[in-house]
Design a protein around this motif. Structure first.
Motif, PDB file in Angstrom:
ATOM      1  N   GLN A 199      -5.328   3.489 -16.689  1.00 48.41           N
ATOM      2  CA  GLN A 199      -5.339   3.144 -15.269  1.00 48.41           C
ATOM      3  C   GLN A 199      -5.324   1.621 -15.092  1.00 48.41           C
ATOM      4  O   GLN A 199      -4.666   1.101 -14.198  1.00 48.41           O
ATOM      5  CB  GLN A 199      -6.599   3.733 -14.633  1.00 48.41           C
ATOM      6  N   GLN A 223      -2.037  -0.911 -13.388  1.00 48.38           N
ATOM      7  CA  GLN A 223      -2.302  -1.647 -12.150  1.00 48.38           C
ATOM      8  C   GLN A 223      -1.980  -3.120 -12.266  1.00 48.38           C
ATOM      9  O   GLN A 223      -2.061  -3.862 -11.309  1.00 48.38           O
ATOM     10  CB  GLN A 223      -3.777  -1.485 -11.753  1.00 48.38           C
ATOM     11  N   ILE A 264       2.782   0.080  -6.645  1.00 45.28           N
ATOM     12  CA  ILE A 264       2.307   1.461  -6.531  1.00 45.28           C
ATOM     13  C   ILE A 264       3.461   2.446  -6.313  1.00 45.28           C
ATOM     14  O   ILE A 264       3.433   3.566  -6.820  1.00 45.28           O
ATOM     15  CB  ILE A 264       1.221   1.582  -5.420  1.00 45.28           C
ATOM     16  N   ILE A 291       4.224   5.858  -8.535  1.00 45.42           N
ATOM     17  CA  ILE A 291       4.450   7.189  -7.983  1.00 45.42           C
ATOM     18  C   ILE A 291       5.778   7.768  -8.478  1.00 45.42           C
ATOM     19  O   ILE A 291       5.874   8.918  -8.872  1.00 45.42           O
ATOM     20  CB  ILE A 291       4.458   7.150  -6.435  1.00 45.42           C
ATOM     21  N   GLN A 345       0.644  11.650 -14.063  1.00 45.82           N
ATOM     22  CA  GLN A 345      -0.761  11.492 -14.416  1.00 45.82           C
ATOM     23  C   GLN A 345      -1.193  12.633 -15.321  1.00 45.82           C
ATOM     24  O   GLN A 345      -0.966  13.800 -15.007  1.00 45.82           O
ATOM     25  CB  GLN A 345      -1.588  11.489 -13.136  1.00 45.82           C
ATOM     26  N   TRP A 362      -1.675   7.569 -17.710  1.00 45.91           N
ATOM     27  CA  TRP A 362      -0.453   7.584 -16.904  1.00 45.91           C
ATOM     28  C   TRP A 362       0.729   7.496 -17.851  1.00 45.91           C
ATOM     29  O   TRP A 362       0.874   6.519 -18.576  1.00 45.91           O
ATOM     30  CB  TRP A 362      -0.451   6.410 -15.918  1.00 45.91           C
ATOM     31  N   ASN A 396      -8.384   8.372  -7.641  1.00 42.48           N
ATOM     32  CA  ASN A 396      -7.338   7.865  -8.530  1.00 42.48           C
ATOM     33  C   ASN A 396      -6.330   8.932  -8.926  1.00 42.48           C
ATOM     34  O   ASN A 396      -5.730   8.872  -9.979  1.00 42.48           O
ATOM     35  CB  ASN A 396      -7.972   7.234  -9.770  1.00 42.48           C
ATOM     36  N   ASP A 397      -6.154   9.939  -8.046  1.00 45.52           N
ATOM     37  CA  ASP A 397      -5.144  10.936  -8.384  1.00 45.52           C
ATOM     38  C   ASP A 397      -3.902  10.759  -7.512  1.00 45.52           C
ATOM     39  O   ASP A 397      -3.952  10.166  -6.448  1.00 45.52           O
ATOM     40  CB  ASP A 397      -5.707  12.351  -8.211  1.00 45.52           C
ATOM     41  N   MET A 398      -2.797  11.277  -8.041  1.00 45.11           N
ATOM     42  CA  MET A 398      -1.498  11.076  -7.413  1.00 45.11           C
ATOM     43  C   MET A 398      -1.488  11.544  -5.957  1.00 45.11           C
ATOM     44  O   MET A 398      -0.869  10.909  -5.112  1.00 45.11           O
ATOM     45  CB  MET A 398      -0.445  11.816  -8.244  1.00 45.11           C
ATOM     46  N   ILE A 405      -2.988   8.977  -3.711  1.00 43.43           N
ATOM     47  CA  ILE A 405      -2.118   7.794  -3.638  1.00 43.43           C
ATOM     48  C   ILE A 405      -0.947   8.068  -2.691  1.00 43.43           C
ATOM     49  O   ILE A 405      -0.637   7.279  -1.800  1.00 43.43           O
ATOM     50  CB  ILE A 405      -1.603   7.397  -5.044  1.00 43.43           C
ATOM     51  N   MET A 415      -6.922   1.276  -7.793  1.00 40.44           N
ATOM     52  CA  MET A 415      -7.882   2.281  -8.258  1.00 40.44           C
ATOM     53  C   MET A 415      -9.070   1.554  -8.871  1.00 40.44           C
ATOM     54  O   MET A 415      -8.904   0.759  -9.792  1.00 40.44           O
ATOM     55  CB  MET A 415      -7.227   3.195  -9.286  1.00 40.44           C
TER      56      MET A 415
END
Lengths: 279, 121
Positions: A156, A160, A165, A169, A174, A179, B85-87, B90, B103
Motif C-alpha cells: 500500500q 501511493q 489514484i 484503480i 487488490q 496491490w 483501503n479497499d477498491m 476508493i 490510504m
C-alpha cells in the motif's frame, strides 16, 4: 569500520558492479551489510569482511553487491522524464518509426516501478499503439529486485508514492495487503539481470533509454564508458534519460543535453530535438 | 499561500497533517467532522480539503457530496485520507468527486506526492 576493511569492500564493489564508494558512505555499508551479516549467521560486519577476505564465496559476494546497489524506486519518479516521454518522445516516435517498432530500455529497473510507469503511459493511449511492436526491457544487476518487479506486487505504501489514484484503480488489483499490477501491463515488460559493466551487444538497439540514478555511483572513466556504449545502442533520433543529479557534460561528447528539458539527453549528431518539436 | 482544510476527528492526525503541510507551505485550518468542515468552507473556502472518511456527526463522503452539490463556489480539491483501503471505497470516493485518495498510514512523501499530482505543489 577499519580503514583497510572499507578499502577492501570498496575495491570489491568497484570490481563487481562499478559502484564507487567514497569514505563518507561508510554508514551505507554498515546499514546495509549488517542485516546481511546476521542473515548469514555472522555476528558482525567485521566477521562478514573476514569471511569475504578468506573464502571468496561467490554467493556472498553477490549478496553484498546486491545489498549495496539496491535503490529505492517509485512510480513516475520525478515526473518530468515521464511528462517528456508522453508529450515529446512518443509523438516523435509515432511519426518517425514507420516500422511501428519501439524499443525502450530501463537500465536500472529495480523493483519495476519505472518500466511499469512507461507501460501505463503507453496503455493510456493504446488506440495509437495497439498495432505496434513495443518492447520494454527492464534490467538490473540485482536479481532479487527483478523477482519483485516480475511479480508486480506492491505494498500500500509503494502504490501511493507517485501513482495517481485513477491509475491504481485502472491498472491494479487488490489481493489482501498487496496491490498487483494487471497482466496486460506486466506482459509489456521483459526483465533480465544485467550488469552495466558487461557488453550491451546482446541487448540490441533502443529508441529510448532510462538510466537514472546509477551513474552517480560510478567513477569518471566508468561513467564515460557506460554513456558512450549507451550512445552506441541508442537510435540517432533516440533519447536517454539520466537522474536529476547526473549529466553527460564533461564526461562524453557523444551525447548532449536538451535545453530546457531536465534529465534529457540525445546523440550529438542526431536530430531528436527537431523531431520532438524542442528546437 | 494556499489554504488547506484538514478534516479528521483525531487530534493526533490533524496535528501530524498540519506539521507536514505547513512545511510544504500551506496555511492550515482544522475541522473535526463533516459538518464542522462545511461550516469552515462557508466562512473561508479552502483550496484543498484533506478529508477523513469515518467521523461522527457527518462523515467524509457526506461532506464531499454536500460540497460538490454547491453551486457558485470555486470547488476545492478534495483528497481523501482514510484507513478505508479497499477498491470499493476508493471507487465510491472518486465517483463522488474526490480528486485523490490517501490510504492511512501516510507520511510526508505520500502527502507531497499526492498534492503534486493534483497540481497543488
Amino acid at each position: 569500520m577499519k580503514n583497510q576493511d572499507f578499502e577492501f569492500l570498496a575495491g570489491l564493489l568497484k570490481d563487481k558492479s562499478g559502484l564507487m564508494l567514497t569514505p563518507d558512505k561508510v554508514y551505507l555499508l554498515e546499514s546495509r551489510l549488517t542485516p546481511l551479516a546476521r542473515k548469514r549467521g555472522l555476528d558482525t560486519l567485521d566477521a562478514l569482511v573476514m569471511k569475504l577476505r578468506t573464502s571468496r564465496d561467490d554467493s556472498l559476494i553477490k549478496d553484498v553487491t546486491e545489498a549495496m546497489t539496491t535503490n529505492e524506486s517509485f512510480f513516475f519518479r520525478d515526473n518530468t522524464p515521464f511528462d517528456i516521454f508522453k508529450n515529446h518522445v512518443l509523438p516523435a516516435m509515432e511519426k518517425a518509426r514507420t516500422t511501428k517498432r519501439l524499443r525502450i530500455w530501463c537500465a536500472a529497473a529495480s523493483t519495476g516501478q519505472e518500466p511499469y510507469s512507461l507501460a501505463i503511459l503507453l496503455k493510456e493511449q493504446w488506440a495509437k499503439w495497439q498495432n505496434w511492436n513495443i518492447e520494454i526491457v527492464g534490467t538490473d544487476i540485482c536479481t532479487q529486485v527483478l523477482e519483485k518487479a516480475k511479480a508486480g506486487a506492491y505494498s500500500q505504501f509503494e502504490v501511493q508514492r507517485g501513482l495517481p489514484i485513477q491509475m491504481l484503480i485502472k491498472y491494479f488489483k487488490q489481493e489482501g495487503d498487496v496491490w498487483r499490477i494487471n497482466d496486460d501491463i506486466k506482459n509489456m515488460v521483459k526483465y533480465r539481470p544485467f550488469n552495466l559493466l558487461d557488453s550491451f551487444g546482446m541487448l540490441g538497439s533502443f529508441d529510448v533509454i532510462y538510466c537514472r540514478n546509477v551513474l552517480i555511483y560510478f567513477d569518471q572513466p566508468t561513467k564515460k564508458d557506460v554513456l558512450e556504449r549507451m550512445s552506441n545502442t541508442l537510435a540517432k533520433d533516440g533519447t536517454l534519460f539520466l537522474g536529476a543529479a547526473e549529466t553527460v557534460l564533461g564526461i562524453t561528447d557523444t551525447l548532449r543535453p536538451v535545453r530546457g528539458q531536465r534529465g534529457m539527453y540525445v546523440p550529438s549528431g542526431g536530430n531528436a530535438e527537431e523531431l520532438m518539436g524542442l528546437k | 499561500m494556499k489554504l488547506c482544510l484538514v478534516v479528521d476527528d483525531s487530534k493526533v492526525i490533524r496535528k501530524v497533517a498540519r506539521r507536514i503541510l505547513e512545511e510544504l507551505n500551506f496555511e492550515i485550518e482544522e475541522a473535526v467532522d463533516g459538518q464542522d468542515a462545511l461550516d469552515a468552507c462557508d466562512r473561508n473556502l479552502p483550496d484543498v480539503v484533506l478529508l477523513d472518511w469515518n467521523m461522527p456527526v457527518m462523515d467524509g463522503l457526506e461532506f464531499l457530496k454536500a460540497i460538490r452539490a454547491k453551486d457558485g463556489i470555486e470547488q476545492p480539491v478534495v483528497v481523501f485520507c482514510t484507513t478505508e483501503n479497499d477498491m470499493s471505497h476508493i471507487r465510491t470516493a472518486i465517483e463522488a468527486g474526490a480528486n485523490e485518495y490517501i490510504m492511512k498510514p501516510f507520511d510526508r512523501e505520500i502527502i507531497e506526492a499526492k498534492f503534486t499530482q493534483v497540481g497543488l505543489i
